[in-house]
Design an enzyme around this catalytic site. Structure first.
Site, PDB file in Angstrom:
ATOM      1  CB  CYS A 114      -0.940  -0.167   1.175  1.00  0.00           C
ATOM      2  SG  CYS A 114      -2.067   1.518   1.366  1.00  0.00           S
ATOM      3  CB  CYS A 149      -3.624   3.694  -5.453  1.00  0.00           C
ATOM      4  SG  CYS A 149      -4.671   2.986  -4.390  1.00  0.00           S
ATOM      5  CB  THR A 185      -2.095   5.252   1.848  1.00  0.00           C
ATOM      6  OG1 THR A 185      -2.493   5.362   0.282  1.00  0.00           O
ATOM      7  CG2 THR A 185      -2.404   6.479   2.540  1.00  0.00           C
TER       8      THR A 185
HETATM    9  N1  DGL Z   1      -4.233   0.844  -2.004  1.00  0.00           N
HETATM   10  C1  DGL Z   1      -3.805   1.798  -1.344  1.00  0.00           C
HETATM   11  C2  DGL Z   1      -2.393   2.578  -1.953  1.00  0.00           C
HETATM   12  O1  DGL Z   1      -1.826   1.876  -2.308  1.00  0.00           O
HETATM   13  C3  DGL Z   1      -4.714   2.856  -0.888  1.00  0.00           C
HETATM   14  C4  DGL Z   1      -6.260   2.500  -0.837  1.00  0.00           C
HETATM   15  C5  DGL Z   1      -6.841   3.428   0.019  1.00  0.00           C
HETATM   16  O2  DGL Z   1      -7.064   4.772  -0.024  1.00  0.00           O
HETATM   17  O3  DGL Z   1      -7.258   2.879   1.038  1.00  0.00           O
HETATM   18  O4  DGL Z   1      -2.298   3.593  -1.393  1.00  0.00           O
END
Ligand code: DGL
Length: 274
Positions: free
Chosen positions: A73, A191, A75
């Site tokens: 992820c 993302c 984030t």
């Molecule tokens: N999959 C997550 C990323 O790569 C973020 C998705 C979310 O906002 O929860 O940042």
């Protein structure tokens, strides 16, 4: 000898795009995947929330005796990987960040689009990455509120209508895409949910724009780290197919449907309370 699993987590189903690359790179490894859908989206929550969730999930994975953790992820990597490394100094921890450097190597026009969550784009970690590359190209950033959530819903329903509408809005907000001078010729999916919208994005962008993510690079980095820290694992010698155990803090049917639809996995998803 016991082949310990590799832990992987994301705010939801997005990290499955990384699991896909990991399984190709490391077909004999076992994976424990945690989707934190009960506490998502991360990208529109504050850093303290994402940090607390990342710490709790990493502690859970460590309690399951994993040999490495992939923070699948962008984030969570931006918000938490530094702290996780301090708290687990011996554990190999692999994070993911938008593939700006790969995009620079591919782009001919020098204009690169970056789709990511608001949390990633406003993080100090991303700003530092951007500053280190900013002189070499012009980057057009787009925070994609709601897109990860829409992709979660489409995994379950099979209906991409909402995903298509959001992709169209965000793509048109970034400017002209194409391979002529001054057009954006490369799009970075910053993302891990977004690769599951790549069919919709491709339809909007046409065949010439390059769409890239970091899944394969993360998988290669994981292989290097796992192999360099392997001691008594026996993993490199194993020839049996690896397994994927699926856990979620949200609705099991969402992860079940996504894992089946996109990875062909049918193992039952277990509900987790952490
Ligand atoms: N999959 C997550 C990323 O790569 C973020 C998705 C979310 O906002 O929860 O940042």
């Amino acid at each position: 000898m016991k082949n310990r699993a590799i832990g992987v987590f994301d705010s939801g189903i997005g990290g499955l795009s990384v699991v896909q690359a990991l399984r190709t790179e490391l077909p004999h490894e076992h994976f424990i995947y945690v989707a934190d859908s009960g506490h998502a989206p991360y990208g529109e929550r504050d850093v303290a929330h994402v940090l607390a969730r990342s710490r709790a999930i990493t502690r859970y994975l460590v309690s399951q005796d994993v040999k490495a953790v992939v923070v699948a992820c962008n984030t969570a990597t931006a918000a938490a990987i530094h702290r996780l490394r301090l708290e687990h100094p011996v554990l190999p921890l692999i994070g993911v960040e938008p593939a700006l450097k790969s995009a620079l190597a591919l782009s001919k026009t020098g204009r690169i689009g970056v789709m990511a969550t608001r949390g990633t784009l406003t993080s100090a970690k991303f700003r530092a990455l951007l500053e280190s590359q900013a002189e070499r190209a012009s980057f057009v950033m787009q925070a994609c509120d709601g897109l990860a959530d829409a992709i979660e819903r489409s995994a379950e329903t099979g209906d991409p209508t909402e995903t298509i509408a959001l992709c169209a809005r965000y793509i048109s907000g970034m400017g002209q895409f194409g391979i002529q001078n001054d057009q954006i010729d490369t799009l970075v999916l910053g993302c891990t949910h977004y690769p599951f919208a790549s069919v919709q994005l491709r339809a909007l962008l046409g065949p010439e724009v390059q769409i890239i993510d970091n899944g394969e690079a993360i998988a290669r980095q994981t292989r290097r780290l796992v192999q360099s820290t392997a001691t008594d694992e026996g993993s490199t010698a194993s020839t049996a197919a690896g397994t994927v155990s699926l856990f979620t803090t949200g609705q099991p049917q969402t992860l079940q449907a996504a894992a089946g639809r996109w990875l062909g996995l049918s193992a039952a998803v277990k509900k987790l309370s952490i």
